[in-house]
Design a protein around this motif. Structure first.
Motif, short mmCIF file in Angstrom:
data_model
loop_
_atom_site.label_atom_id
_atom_site.label_comp_id
_atom_site.label_asym_id
_atom_site.label_seq_id
_atom_site.Cartn_x
_atom_site.Cartn_y
_atom_site.Cartn_z
N ARG A 34 0.93 -1.33 -0.06
CA ARG A 34 -0.13 0.05 -0.01
C ARG A 34 0.82 1.42 -0.07
O ARG A 34 0.73 2.19 -0.77
CB ARG A 34 -0.85 0.02 1.15
CG ARG A 34 -1.88 1.15 1.28
CD ARG A 34 -2.50 0.77 2.58
NE ARG A 34 -3.58 -0.44 2.46
CZ ARG A 34 -3.80 -1.28 3.36
NH1 ARG A 34 -3.37 -1.06 4.59
NH2 ARG A 34 -4.68 -2.11 3.27
N ARG A 39 -1.56 -0.37 -3.88
CA ARG A 39 -2.42 -1.63 -4.12
C ARG A 39 -1.59 -2.73 -3.61
O ARG A 39 -0.38 -2.86 -3.75
CB ARG A 39 -2.68 -1.66 -5.46
CG ARG A 39 -1.60 -2.06 -6.40
CD ARG A 39 -2.03 -2.27 -7.81
NE ARG A 39 -1.17 -2.99 -8.54
CZ ARG A 39 -1.06 -3.01 -9.83
NH1 ARG A 39 -2.29 -2.36 -10.69
NH2 ARG A 39 -0.14 -3.58 -10.75
N ASP A 69 -7.83 -1.75 -1.32
CA ASP A 69 -6.75 -1.86 -2.11
C ASP A 69 -5.95 -3.25 -2.38
O ASP A 69 -5.14 -3.33 -3.17
CB ASP A 69 -5.51 -0.69 -1.93
CG ASP A 69 -5.23 -0.98 0.07
OD1 ASP A 69 -4.65 0.01 0.36
OD2 ASP A 69 -5.67 -2.02 0.42
#
Ligand code: 6PG
Length: 272
Positions: A34, A39, A69
């Motif tokens: 992240r 992501r 995410d």
């Protein structure tokens, strides 16, 4: 955790502890991804070993209930509908994705609804599109791939002696002759696709896996394409981690170190 044999091998007291530890590792890797990329892309396997991991993720392992995410993919799937009890996609949906309400746009199932090669080509293209590797550009793929190992040394749906083990370019292929139950056609990531992942995490539990764990760790070619068993051929861009329970790790006499499980540096990937 019972014993950390090395940076890459951890022995846990029992299958549920091993699975919960792996869920916590995924959450930690997700937080790192992240920060790095905004992501987290993970590919999961089927079989029974990951089930407590799925439940732990659904229950908020490591306090995580954030999925916006995460992107969930599969390392392999059986050629059955997702409602079929043999479906890997169905199992993860039932035990994790639905209870945790992971947004559907973050779930990328292998849709095994058609000719095997077409299903494989479709997923291959989806992966290359997602990872920006259209046209064959070299790239890192998943942040994490969770794999199991069968007693014969298969992983995902890469079985001993299969032609898929010699694949050097495709990321996804069909396997019409699986060497282990359920004896239905499969679709599987290949070693090149798995090898482009940052981290591969093996989750291997049960006394029935002890012999294959010993064979894998006794293989001097582990971490190369010349290793004897498919699971031993797996490499990764950063590390291959083994999470075992005691039953899979310890010799029949119990105690001591897993037969053949050497401590030592992370298995460095031989460039695939
Ligand atoms: C599959 C799995 C497979 C699994 C091993 C271990 O689709 O069957 O991806 O590779 O990981 O067979 O299965 P168990 O966890 O049930 O022992």
């Amino acid at each position: 955790m019972v014993e950390r044999l090395s940076p890459t091998v951890t022995v846990h007291s029992d299958p549920v502890s091993a699975a919960h530890a792996l869920a916590e590792r995924l959450v930690a890797l997700a937080e790192r991804a992240r920060t790095r990329a905004g992501r987290f892309a993970v590919a999961v396997s089927g079989g029974t070993t990951p089930e407590p991991m799925f439940r732990a993720l659904a229950a908020g392992a490591a306090g995580n209930r954030r999925w916006d995410d995460w992107h969930v993919f599969w390392a392999d799937e059986r050629a059955v509908p997702p409602t079929d009890p043999r479906s890997n996609v169905g199992a993860a949906r039932r035990l994790w994705l639905a209870p945790a309400a992971v947004p559907p746009e973050h779930v990328h199932p292998i849709r095994a609804d058609g000719a095997l090669d077409a299903v494989a080509e479709r997923y291959d293209a989806e992966l290359r599109g997602f990872f920006g590797a259209a046209g064959g550009a070299a790239t890192t793929t998943f942040d994490a791939v969770v794999l199991g190992v069968g007693p014969d040394g298969h992983t995902a749906s890469l079985f001993p002696g299969a032609a898929s083990l010699d694949e050097t370019s495709r990321w996804v292929v069909g396997e019409a002759h699986p060497g282990a139950p359920p004896l239905v056609s499969r679709v599987t990531l290949t070693l090149p696709a798995i090898g482009r992942a940052r981290t591969v995490l093996f989750l291997v539990c049960g006394a029935e896996k002890r012999a294959v764990v010993e064979r894998i760790f006794a293989d001097p070619r582990r971490g190369s394409r010349r290793a004897a068993l498919p699971a031993a051929r797996v490499t990764a861009q950063e590390s291959v981690e083994w999470h075992l329970d005691q039953a899979a790790a310890l010799p029949p006499t119990g105690g001591g170190r897993a037969a053949g499980v050497q401590t030592g540096p992370a298995s460095r990937p031989a460039r695939s």
